[in-house]
Design an enzyme around this catalytic site. Structure first.
Site, mmCIF file in Angstrom:
data_model
loop_
_atom_site.group_PDB
_atom_site.id
_atom_site.type_symbol
_atom_site.label_atom_id
_atom_site.label_comp_id
_atom_site.label_asym_id
_atom_site.label_seq_id
_atom_site.Cartn_x
_atom_site.Cartn_y
_atom_site.Cartn_z
ATOM 1 N N SER A 87 32.575 12.139 -28.988
ATOM 2 C CA SER A 87 33.075 11.304 -27.883
ATOM 3 C C SER A 87 32.394 11.717 -26.586
ATOM 4 O O SER A 87 31.962 12.872 -26.440
ATOM 5 C CB SER A 87 34.588 11.518 -27.725
ATOM 6 N N TYR A 132 41.871 17.346 -27.115
ATOM 7 C CA TYR A 132 40.926 16.326 -27.579
ATOM 8 C C TYR A 132 39.511 16.621 -27.070
ATOM 9 O O TYR A 132 38.551 16.619 -27.834
ATOM 10 C CB TYR A 132 41.376 14.940 -27.120
HETATM 11 N N1 NAP Z 1 38.476 4.200 -29.530
HETATM 12 C C1 NAP Z 1 37.909 4.955 -28.601
HETATM 13 O O1 NAP Z 1 37.971 4.638 -27.402
HETATM 14 C C2 NAP Z 1 37.130 6.184 -28.987
HETATM 15 C C3 NAP Z 1 36.259 6.761 -28.043
HETATM 16 C C4 NAP Z 1 35.533 7.890 -28.385
HETATM 17 C C5 NAP Z 1 35.662 8.429 -29.656
HETATM 18 N N2 NAP Z 1 36.510 7.845 -30.565
HETATM 19 C C6 NAP Z 1 36.617 8.469 -31.886
HETATM 20 O O2 NAP Z 1 36.364 7.489 -32.874
HETATM 21 C C7 NAP Z 1 36.957 7.900 -34.106
HETATM 22 C C8 NAP Z 1 37.661 6.713 -34.735
HETATM 23 O O3 NAP Z 1 38.740 6.332 -33.900
HETATM 24 P P1 NAP Z 1 39.135 4.807 -33.639
HETATM 25 O O4 NAP Z 1 38.866 4.514 -32.215
HETATM 26 O O5 NAP Z 1 38.564 3.924 -34.674
HETATM 27 O O6 NAP Z 1 40.747 4.945 -33.747
HETATM 28 P P2 NAP Z 1 41.786 4.376 -34.808
HETATM 29 O O7 NAP Z 1 41.668 2.892 -34.895
HETATM 30 O O8 NAP Z 1 43.103 4.961 -34.406
HETATM 31 O O9 NAP Z 1 41.304 5.009 -36.202
HETATM 32 C C9 NAP Z 1 41.510 6.370 -36.499
HETATM 33 C C10 NAP Z 1 41.321 6.580 -37.996
HETATM 34 O O10 NAP Z 1 41.528 7.976 -38.273
HETATM 35 C C11 NAP Z 1 42.413 8.077 -39.385
HETATM 36 N N3 NAP Z 1 43.210 9.296 -39.344
HETATM 37 C C12 NAP Z 1 44.032 9.720 -38.354
HETATM 38 N N4 NAP Z 1 44.656 10.844 -38.710
HETATM 39 C C13 NAP Z 1 44.226 11.146 -39.971
HETATM 40 C C14 NAP Z 1 44.514 12.193 -40.889
HETATM 41 N N5 NAP Z 1 45.380 13.183 -40.587
HETATM 42 N N6 NAP Z 1 43.885 12.187 -42.098
HETATM 43 C C15 NAP Z 1 43.031 11.189 -42.424
HETATM 44 N N7 NAP Z 1 42.712 10.187 -41.595
HETATM 45 C C16 NAP Z 1 43.307 10.160 -40.378
HETATM 46 C C17 NAP Z 1 43.312 6.840 -39.269
HETATM 47 O O11 NAP Z 1 43.846 6.516 -40.552
HETATM 48 P P3 NAP Z 1 45.334 6.788 -41.059
HETATM 49 O O12 NAP Z 1 46.242 6.659 -39.868
HETATM 50 O O13 NAP Z 1 45.527 5.721 -42.089
HETATM 51 O O14 NAP Z 1 45.296 8.155 -41.655
HETATM 52 C C18 NAP Z 1 42.307 5.780 -38.829
HETATM 53 O O15 NAP Z 1 41.659 5.247 -39.944
HETATM 54 C C19 NAP Z 1 37.884 9.076 -33.772
HETATM 55 O O16 NAP Z 1 37.253 10.286 -34.143
HETATM 56 C C20 NAP Z 1 38.003 8.992 -32.248
HETATM 57 O O17 NAP Z 1 38.259 10.250 -31.682
HETATM 58 C C21 NAP Z 1 37.237 6.739 -30.254
#
Ligand code: NAP
Length: 266
Positions: A144, A157
């Site tokens: 990130s 985070y």
């Molecule tokens: N969206 C943003 O603005 C942003 C910005 C920078 C970086 N990121 C990074 O992008 C990545 C994906 O996030 P996203 O934005 O797509 O968010 P999201 O829609 O909330 O997706 C997060 C995913 O992680 C899984 N997850 C959470 N806890 C878990 C656990 N204990 N075991 C296995 N799987 C788990 C969730 O699945 P389940 O709940 O089904 O387990 C879900 O599939 C993350 O690493 C996040 O830090 C996001």
């Protein structure tokens, strides 16, 4: 560096595939002909996605309902991955919490470290020897922009993503000449379920629509970068600006600025 050719026997693994960027990565990989192993806790969602992707793209899609923050469940998955022909690993699952550390739930903070950092390390170590032996493989790590800078009000985070960012870029150089690539995806704001999970109510109002990137655009940029062997992929103009300010503004200046920003969004 090019991606390993998809075969009926090899697999691309996507963690966090039940939502957001991970679901979009799975879609992009299936479109490129890769059979998949999808990982997340919500196995029902993974199964729905698996059925859709195998029908649309004729690939095999396996589902692993796994809490990657749970060491026993994760070990079982890591052992399986170590024994299989994994062409691509997308270490993508993650979540964030916001607020002052002393006020936050210690268990949830520890879970965050376990998922965002320890699981990334563990799964990478599981697949890496096989990839190096085959002289073929690619690892994507979702870090990130938060990992480039201090995060007062988002400390756990920011620190876990600093690990992800540094780990990915270190590995990328270490693996030079092995046939195995490693790319960092370091996004800024992406529209997913991330904000809901982090219980951020004000973020939407604070950032205009134009500054957000879609999960599909972030995933496509990541997969294109992975195929080219890029070191770091930062999707969108706002994230690029965040990257420059996060890396080059003196810590004594950016710390208080970010503290004020995080106070506004929590
Ligand atoms: N969206 C943003 O603005 C942003 C910005 C920078 C970086 N990121 C990074 O992008 C990545 C994906 O996030 P996203 O934005 O797509 O968010 P999201 O829609 O909330 O997706 C997060 C995913 O992680 C899984 N997850 C959470 N806890 C878990 C656990 N204990 N075991 C296995 N799987 C788990 C969730 O699945 P389940 O709940 O089904 O387990 C879900 O599939 C993350 O690493 C996040 O830090 C996001």
């Amino acid at each position: 560096m090019s991606l390993p050719t998809p075969t009926p026997g090899n697999r691309a693994v996507v963690t966090g595939a039940s939502s957001g960027i991970g679901a979009a990565l799975a879609e992009g990989l299936a479109r490129r002909g890769y059979s998949l192993i999808l990982v997340a806790r919500r196995a029902d969602r993974l199964r729905t996605l698996a059925d859709r992707l195998s029908a649309a793209h004729g690939v095999t899609v396996e589902v692993r309902g796994c809490d990657l923050g749970d060491r026993d469940q994760r070990r079982q998955l890591a052992d399986e991955l170590a024994s299989r022909d994994i062409a691509i690993l997308c270490n993508n699952a993650g979540f964030a919490s916001y607020g002052d550390l002393a006020q936050l739930d210690p268990e949830r903070e520890a879970d965050q470290v376990e998922l965002n950092s320890v699981a990334v390390h563990h799964l990478t170590l599981a697949v890496l020897p096989g990839m190096v032996q085959r002289n073929a493989g690619a690892i994507l790590i979702t870090g990130s922009t938060a990992g480039n800078q201090p995060g007062p009000g988002n400390a756990t985070y920011a620190a876990t993503k600093a690990f992800a960012n540094t780990f990915a870029e270190s590995l990328r150089t270490e693996l030079s000449g092995t046939g195995v690539g490693c790319t960092l995806l370091a996004p800024g704001p992406v529209r997913t379920e991330f904000g809901d999970v982090a219980e951020l109510s004000n973020l939407d109002k604070l950032l205009p629509d134009a500054l957000w990137v879609t999960a599909e655009d972030a995933a496509e940029a990541a997969l294109a970068g992975l195929a080219k062997g890029k070191r770091r992929v930062v999707p969108g103009a706002f994230a690029k600006a965040q990257t420059v300010s996060g890396q080059y503004t003196p810590r004594a200046v950016i710390g208080p600025v970010l503290r004020a920003v995080y106070r506004k969004i929590t």
